[in-house]
Design a protein around this motif. Structure first.
Motif, mmCIF file in Angstrom:
data_model
loop_
_atom_site.group_PDB
_atom_site.id
_atom_site.type_symbol
_atom_site.label_atom_id
_atom_site.label_comp_id
_atom_site.label_asym_id
_atom_site.label_seq_id
_atom_site.Cartn_x
_atom_site.Cartn_y
_atom_site.Cartn_z
ATOM 1 N N LEU A 94 0.826 -1.210 0.000
ATOM 2 C CA LEU A 94 0.000 0.000 0.000
ATOM 3 C C LEU A 94 0.855 1.252 0.000
ATOM 4 O O LEU A 94 0.698 2.141 -0.838
ATOM 5 N N TRP A 95 1.739 1.346 0.976
ATOM 6 C CA TRP A 95 2.562 2.545 1.115
ATOM 7 C C TRP A 95 3.583 2.645 -0.012
ATOM 8 O O TRP A 95 3.930 3.746 -0.430
ATOM 9 N N ALA A 96 4.058 1.504 -0.513
ATOM 10 C CA ALA A 96 4.988 1.524 -1.634
ATOM 11 C C ALA A 96 4.366 2.178 -2.863
ATOM 12 O O ALA A 96 5.063 2.768 -3.697
ATOM 13 N N ARG A 97 3.067 2.091 -2.981
ATOM 14 C CA ARG A 97 2.346 2.694 -4.108
ATOM 15 C C ARG A 97 1.885 4.121 -3.815
ATOM 16 O O ARG A 97 1.192 4.729 -4.624
ATOM 17 N N GLY A 98 2.243 4.631 -2.643
ATOM 18 C CA GLY A 98 1.853 5.997 -2.293
ATOM 19 C C GLY A 98 0.410 6.133 -1.853
ATOM 20 O O GLY A 98 -0.131 7.242 -1.808
ATOM 21 N N ILE A 99 -0.230 5.013 -1.515
ATOM 22 C CA ILE A 99 -1.618 5.039 -1.058
ATOM 23 C C ILE A 99 -1.633 5.428 0.418
ATOM 24 O O ILE A 99 -0.917 4.847 1.231
ATOM 25 N N ARG A 100 -2.449 6.398 0.767
ATOM 26 C CA ARG A 100 -2.521 6.839 2.147
ATOM 27 C C ARG A 100 -3.575 6.031 2.904
ATOM 28 O O ARG A 100 -4.537 5.529 2.311
ATOM 29 N N VAL A 101 -3.377 5.924 4.209
ATOM 30 C CA VAL A 101 -4.223 5.081 5.058
ATOM 31 C C VAL A 101 -4.691 5.885 6.259
ATOM 32 O O VAL A 101 -3.902 6.590 6.893
ATOM 33 N N SER A 102 -5.978 5.771 6.571
ATOM 34 C CA SER A 102 -6.536 6.420 7.761
ATOM 35 C C SER A 102 -7.320 5.396 8.571
ATOM 36 O O SER A 102 -7.957 4.503 8.016
ATOM 37 N N SER A 103 -7.289 5.559 9.880
ATOM 38 C CA SER A 103 -8.012 4.672 10.782
ATOM 39 C C SER A 103 -8.900 5.484 11.715
ATOM 40 O O SER A 103 -8.554 6.606 12.098
ATOM 41 N N ALA A 104 -10.015 4.889 12.102
ATOM 42 C CA ALA A 104 -10.906 5.505 13.092
ATOM 43 C C ALA A 104 -10.552 5.070 14.511
ATOM 44 O O ALA A 104 -11.390 5.148 15.409
ATOM 45 N N ALA A 105 -9.313 4.619 14.718
ATOM 46 C CA ALA A 105 -8.906 4.110 16.033
ATOM 47 C C ALA A 105 -9.090 5.146 17.130
ATOM 48 O O ALA A 105 -9.448 4.809 18.260
ATOM 49 N N SER A 106 -8.835 6.416 16.827
ATOM 50 C CA SER A 106 -8.977 7.446 17.863
ATOM 51 C C SER A 106 -10.417 7.551 18.340
ATOM 52 O O SER A 106 -10.680 7.822 19.518
ATOM 53 N N VAL A 107 -11.372 7.336 17.433
ATOM 54 C CA VAL A 107 -12.787 7.397 17.800
ATOM 55 C C VAL A 107 -13.176 6.150 18.587
ATOM 56 O O VAL A 107 -13.866 6.229 19.604
#
Length: 336
Positions: A94-107
């Motif tokens: 994922l990151w090798a392709r420059g795809i960004r990742v977000s998580s709702a873990a804080s919520v």
């Protein structure tokens, strides 16, 4: 952004996202594809669904986004994980392709912090024993006896927080108005950072020995395996409470059972190994144990907060290029 794909099975999407969340996305001028399958998607199904996607929403039950899946979505820019840990879905690819990742873990962690606060209050107040006495022995608040002598108020009590991740930080923030002495153990923090939370940074042995309530909120990592061991349990004060809202593996449960049988301490356990414990397990029968069945995080209506966060995260990314819950590969080795 032209195409958004929801990979979770319909049963997950409907639990996490309200119709208004999906409607807001659909009305933003994109093609919205929602998996209508009634089970968790297989890798092959995920590859089929993801084809041509610019943004993908994931949650519980989604497979790892490996190369074979990602190859079907060469324009994929963003993965929005409407759940806690991204480890079940992310890959280095994922990151090798420059795809960004977000998580709702804080919520998700807000519920954990709130549960920790609630259990801290009722544990200090000795609610567990009082409830039983009031049911069976006509006990009432004006009586002066051993039960009443074990009641403590939050003010002036010492609370130990193990772990300053999302849940730990929210817990410490919630504790601010109560006038507690706050001890913190987290090897990733400096004393200055702990001071900013109003906490004293201490080693784990010191925290266990001084705290009236020891709350475990650290991530499950090789380094945290059975970190609450026999020695640390023995150091806990007479009448103290251990609250574990992290993972059962962080506590040496055999040592905890031995200590509980001595009657010195109490435990509030949201997590165990295994889950659930067997019917004849001591955790089910010991009078100084409270089991809460892994409900500390987002449950029922609380899940909708994850869906709302993920939906809003999409609009933040589209309009401003920023993410409130971005996960970087460098942080994975310290996250749950």
């Amino acid at each position: 952004m032209r195409k958004i794909v929801f990979l979770p099975g319909k049963h997950v999407t409907e639990r996490v996202f309200l119709p208004e969340h999906l409607e807001a996305l659909e009305n933003s001028g994109i093609e919205l594809i929602v998996n209508q399958g009634t089970a968790n998607p297989t890798s092959e199904e995920a590859a089929e669904w993801i084809a041509g996607a610019d943004v993908v929403f994931t949650s519980w039950g989604c497979p790892l986004l490996e190369k074979a899946i990602l190859d079907r979505a060469p324009n994929l820019k963003l993965v929005l994980h409407a759940a806690g840990s991204v480890k079940p879905v992310v890959t280095p690819e994922l990151w090798a392709r420059g795809i960004r990742v977000s998580s709702a873990a804080s919520v998700l962690s807000r519920g954990v912090g709130e549960t920790a606060l609630g259990l801290t209050i009722v544990s200090l107040k000795n609610i567990w024993e009082i409830t039983q006495k009031a049911r069976t022995e006509n006990w009432w608040g004006y009586r002066s006896d051993g039960t009443r002598s074990r009641i403590r108020e939050m003010y002036g009590s010492t609370v130990g927080c193990i772990g300053a991740g999302h849940a730990g930080r929210h817990y410490m923030e919630l504790l601010r108005p109560y006038g507690v002495r706050l001890l913190l153990n987290d090897p990733t923090l400096t004393r200055e950072q702990a001071d900013a939370w109003g906490a004293e940074l201490v080693d784990l042995d010191t925290l266990c020995a001084r705290a009236d309530v020891v709350t475990v909120l650290a991530p499950e990592l090789p380094e945290t395996y059975r970190m609450i061991d026999a020695g640390r349990l023995e150091r806990m004060k007479e009448g103290a409470t251990l609250i574990n809202l992290a993972r059962g593996s962080l506590v040496d449960e055999e040592a905890l059972i031995a200590e509980l049988k001595r009657g010195r301490i109490r435990a509030c356990l949201d997590v165990t190994v295994p889950e659930p414990p067997p019917a004849d397990h001591p955790f089910r029968t010991l009078p100084n144990v409270v089991l809460t069945g892994h409900i500390a995080g987002a449950v029922n209506n609380g899940l909708h907060a994850l869906g709302r966060f993920a939906m809003e995260e999409y609009f933040r990314f589209r309009e401003e290029g920023c993410l409130a819950g971005e996960v970087l590969p460098s942080s994975l080795n310290t996250k749950a």
